[in-house]
Design a protein around this motif. Structure first.
Motif, PDB file in Angstrom:
ATOM      1  N   ILE A   1      37.741  44.052  29.915  1.00 55.37           N
ATOM      2  CA  ILE A   1      38.986  45.097  31.079  1.00 55.37           C
ATOM      3  C   ILE A   1      39.723  45.200  29.523  1.00 55.37           C
ATOM      4  CG2 ILE A   1      40.457  44.723  32.307  1.00 55.37           C
ATOM      5  CD1 ILE A   1      38.556  44.142  34.313  1.00 55.37           C
ATOM      6  N   GLU A   2      40.247  46.245  29.571  1.00 57.82           N
ATOM      7  CA  GLU A   2      41.311  46.281  28.108  1.00 57.82           C
ATOM      8  C   GLU A   2      42.455  46.207  29.298  1.00 57.82           C
ATOM      9  OE1 GLU A   2      43.595  47.326  24.694  1.00 57.82           O
ATOM     10  OE2 GLU A   2      41.480  46.532  24.745  1.00 57.82           O
ATOM     11  N   PHE A   3      42.839  46.705  30.119  1.00 58.57           N
ATOM     12  CA  PHE A   3      44.043  46.316  30.824  1.00 58.57           C
ATOM     13  C   PHE A   3      44.436  46.948  32.131  1.00 58.57           C
ATOM     14  CE2 PHE A   3      44.707  50.588  29.837  1.00 58.57           C
ATOM     15  CZ  PHE A   3      44.925  51.853  31.108  1.00 58.57           C
ATOM     16  N   ILE A   4      44.738  45.790  33.099  1.00 56.64           N
ATOM     17  CA  ILE A   4      45.421  46.390  34.164  1.00 56.64           C
ATOM     18  C   ILE A   4      46.381  46.272  34.909  1.00 56.64           C
ATOM     19  CG2 ILE A   4      44.985  45.674  36.791  1.00 56.64           C
ATOM     20  CD1 ILE A   4      42.393  43.191  35.699  1.00 56.64           C
TER      21      ILE A   4
ATOM     22  N   PHE B   1      52.403  35.372  31.571  1.00 54.41           N
ATOM     23  CA  PHE B   1      52.714  36.904  31.113  1.00 54.41           C
ATOM     24  C   PHE B   1      54.322  36.955  30.116  1.00 54.41           C
ATOM     25  CE2 PHE B   1      49.105  37.217  33.937  1.00 54.41           C
ATOM     26  CZ  PHE B   1      47.999  38.116  33.272  1.00 54.41           C
ATOM     27  N   ARG B   2      54.021  37.887  29.639  1.00 51.39           N
ATOM     28  CA  ARG B   2      55.663  38.198  28.465  1.00 51.39           C
ATOM     29  C   ARG B   2      55.085  39.490  28.035  1.00 51.39           C
ATOM     30  NH1 ARG B   2      56.924  34.290  30.365  1.00 51.39           N
ATOM     31  NH2 ARG B   2      57.321  31.816  28.637  1.00 51.39           N
ATOM     32  N   PRO B   3      56.594  40.080  28.186  1.00 49.29           N
ATOM     33  CA  PRO B   3      56.380  41.336  28.072  1.00 49.29           C
ATOM     34  C   PRO B   3      57.086  41.424  26.586  1.00 49.29           C
ATOM     35  CG  PRO B   3      59.039  40.499  28.546  1.00 49.29           C
ATOM     36  CD  PRO B   3      57.698  39.686  29.145  1.00 49.29           C
ATOM     37  N   VAL B   4      55.416  42.913  26.233  1.00 48.17           N
ATOM     38  CA  VAL B   4      56.070  42.826  24.501  1.00 48.17           C
ATOM     39  C   VAL B   4      55.114  44.509  24.503  1.00 48.17           C
ATOM     40  CG1 VAL B   4      54.515  40.864  24.456  1.00 48.17           C
ATOM     41  CG2 VAL B   4      53.215  43.082  24.336  1.00 48.17           C
ATOM     42  N   ALA B   5      55.908  45.307  25.280  1.00 47.35           N
ATOM     43  CA  ALA B   5      55.963  46.465  24.630  1.00 47.35           C
ATOM     44  C   ALA B   5      56.515  47.456  25.885  1.00 47.35           C
ATOM     45  CB  ALA B   5      54.515  46.805  23.274  1.00 47.35           C
TER      46      ALA B   5
ATOM     47  N   GLU C   1      58.776  54.682  32.193  1.00 44.61           N
ATOM     48  CA  GLU C   1      59.264  53.576  32.315  1.00 44.61           C
ATOM     49  C   GLU C   1      57.889  52.723  33.185  1.00 44.61           C
ATOM     50  OE1 GLU C   1      62.471  51.470  35.759  1.00 44.61           O
ATOM     51  OE2 GLU C   1      62.239  53.928  35.687  1.00 44.61           O
ATOM     52  N   VAL C   2      57.507  52.196  31.725  1.00 46.66           N
ATOM     53  CA  VAL C   2      56.148  51.826  31.801  1.00 46.66           C
ATOM     54  C   VAL C   2      56.300  50.008  30.599  1.00 46.66           C
ATOM     55  CG1 VAL C   2      53.965  51.814  31.494  1.00 46.66           C
ATOM     56  CG2 VAL C   2      54.593  53.166  32.634  1.00 46.66           C
ATOM     57  N   LEU C   3      56.178  48.640  31.408  1.00 40.98           N
ATOM     58  CA  LEU C   3      56.188  48.224  30.607  1.00 40.98           C
ATOM     59  C   LEU C   3      54.795  47.591  30.629  1.00 40.98           C
ATOM     60  CD1 LEU C   3      59.064  45.884  31.283  1.00 40.98           C
ATOM     61  CD2 LEU C   3      58.504  47.160  29.284  1.00 40.98           C
ATOM     62  N   LEU C   4      54.754  46.931  29.120  1.00 41.10           N
ATOM     63  CA  LEU C   4      52.600  46.578  28.486  1.00 41.10           C
ATOM     64  C   LEU C   4      53.149  44.709  28.372  1.00 41.10           C
ATOM     65  CD1 LEU C   4      49.661  45.745  27.926  1.00 41.10           C
ATOM     66  CD2 LEU C   4      51.067  46.051  25.808  1.00 41.10           C
ATOM     67  N   TYR C   5      53.186  43.897  29.907  1.00 41.79           N
ATOM     68  CA  TYR C   5      52.831  42.570  29.590  1.00 41.79           C
ATOM     69  C   TYR C   5      51.350  41.562  28.830  1.00 41.79           C
ATOM     70  CZ  TYR C   5      57.283  42.638  32.629  1.00 41.79           C
ATOM     71  OH  TYR C   5      58.318  42.611  33.243  1.00 41.79           O
ATOM     72  N   ARG C   6      51.578  40.567  28.413  1.00 44.67           N
ATOM     73  CA  ARG C   6      50.626  39.964  27.901  1.00 44.67           C
ATOM     74  C   ARG C   6      50.439  39.162  27.929  1.00 44.67           C
ATOM     75  NH1 ARG C   6      49.181  42.343  22.542  1.00 44.67           N
ATOM     76  NH2 ARG C   6      48.618  44.457  23.476  1.00 44.67           N
ATOM     77  N   GLN C   7      49.226  37.904  28.195  1.00 45.38           N
ATOM     78  CA  GLN C   7      49.262  37.080  28.242  1.00 45.38           C
ATOM     79  C   GLN C   7      47.304  36.777  27.422  1.00 45.38           C
ATOM     80  OE1 GLN C   7      48.812  33.932  30.599  1.00 45.38           O
ATOM     81  NE2 GLN C   7      49.132  34.434  32.321  1.00 45.38           N
ATOM     82  N   GLY C   8      47.473  35.391  26.475  1.00 48.24           N
ATOM     83  CA  GLY C   8      45.881  35.320  25.856  1.00 48.24           C
ATOM     84  C   GLY C   8      45.275  36.909  25.615  1.00 48.24           C
ATOM     85  N   GLY C   9      44.074  36.740  26.054  1.00 42.71           N
ATOM     86  CA  GLY C   9      43.490  38.052  26.023  1.00 42.71           C
ATOM     87  C   GLY C   9      43.957  39.382  27.072  1.00 42.71           C
ATOM     88  N   MET C  10      44.443  39.004  27.678  1.00 41.45           N
ATOM     89  CA  MET C  10      45.416  40.082  29.226  1.00 41.45           C
ATOM     90  C   MET C  10      46.289  40.918  28.952  1.00 41.45           C
ATOM     91  SD  MET C  10      44.361  37.284  32.430  1.00 41.45           S
ATOM     92  CE  MET C  10      45.719  36.157  31.643  1.00 41.45           C
ATOM     93  N   ASN C  11      46.141  42.048  28.948  1.00 39.45           N
ATOM     94  CA  ASN C  11      46.251  43.071  29.211  1.00 39.45           C
ATOM     95  C   ASN C  11      47.121  43.652  30.231  1.00 39.45           C
ATOM     96  OD1 ASN C  11      47.266  43.573  26.257  1.00 39.45           O
ATOM     97  ND2 ASN C  11      44.903  44.101  26.062  1.00 39.45           N
TER      98      ASN C  11
END
Length: 295
Positions: free
Chosen positions: A23-26, A45-49, A55-65
């Protein structure tokens, strides 16, 4: 005949017909992105981009987006910004996104008309459960989709480590009565999923049918309505995300310290096999499953 067709036919007969690679993202849709973001941050998770134009945010931790979408005009009419976050899309990594999309249409999938604005990347998608979409992504290695559509948040670590070894395990899908075989065939025919034996179960909610992706990187759990309930929600939806962790009890301790609460009532309670968070924001919960991330 175009040279791509023989390759597609050969690929289609393989155990992993699309070259599925996880999975690339959910994507979640909600009108309360800040409140949901707080829950995600408690989960590690942390907002990274930020998206360049929506109005869309990308959150990430480890290999999960995780993508949190509060831009209503980019969603189907049936999924216009509910307060309770809903899983609106899953993006699947594949070898060739255009070929995967064509193959899915040939086998009966319904394509999603593109809603691409200026300077945005077109990602092909088909209709999934309810108002959700399944995207096909083939840009996820040296060059990713985020390089086009997102701007990194200054000063934020772009690859925050996973909390307590959390990693993507699967998605729970609620389906209509008697629809287990229909959905099993859908995922098998279009994506190459296979059903696990009934005795092979994960977590603390061992109900429904579990499907494994052809690359064995994640699972789908199909659950029909429980008829012992007074009110039965028969809507077909992607209901919740399950995280794998090698140590469920350790992960629960760490997440509790971060503010996450877990259900401890009756048959649903934390043990070494799994745990379930309490519902947040009107109904969004997360599941933990004992699972070692493959090396």
């Amino acid at each position: 005949m175009p040279p791509s067709l023989p390759d597609r036919e050969a690929i289609g007969a393989a155990p992993n017909p699309l070259g599925l690679d996880g999975i690339e993202f959910i994507e979640f849709a909600t009108s309360k992105p800040q409140a949901f973001g707080q829950v995600l941050e408690m989960m590690g998770f942390r907002p990274v981009a930020r998206h360049r134009s929506r109005e869309v945010l990308l959150y990430r931790q480890g290999g999960m987006n995780f993508i949190v979408n509060a831009h209503g005009s980019g969603l189907p009419a049936a999924a216009q910004l509910p307060e309770t976050p809903v899983i609106s899309a899953i993006a699947l990594r594949v070898r060739d996104a255009a070929a995967a999309y064509r193959r899915a249409l040939e086998r009966g999938a319904w394509g999603v008309p593109p809603r691409v604005e200026v300077m945005e990347l077109h990602i092909p998608a088909i209709h999934g459960a309810g108002a959700s979409r399944l995207y096909f992504v083939d840009r996820y290695k040296e060059f990713s989709i985020y390089d086009v559509d997102f701007t990194p948040i200054p000063g934020v670590e772009q690859q925050p480590p996973a909390v307590a070894g959390l990693h993507g395990f699967g998605v729970v899908q609620y389906i209509g009565p008697g629809r287990t075989d229909d959905w099993s065939e859908f995922y098998a025919e279009l994506l190459g999923f296979s059903a696990l034996p009934d005795e092979e179960r994960f977590g603390i909610l061992p109900t429904g049918r579990v499907l494994r992706s052809p690359d064995a990187s994640f699972y789908l759990q199909l659950i029909e309505p429980q008829f012992d309930a007074l009110e039965i929600d028969q809507d077909e939806t992607l209901h919740r995300v399950a995280f794998g962790t090698p140590d469920v009890l350790g992960a629960v301790r760490e997440l509790r310290a971060r503010g996450i609460e877990f259900i401890e009532a009756g048959s649903v309670h934390t043990d070494a096999r799994g745990a379930l968070t309490r519902p947040y924001l009107g109904g969004m919960s997360f599941e933990l499953v004992q699972h070692e991330l493959p090396q």
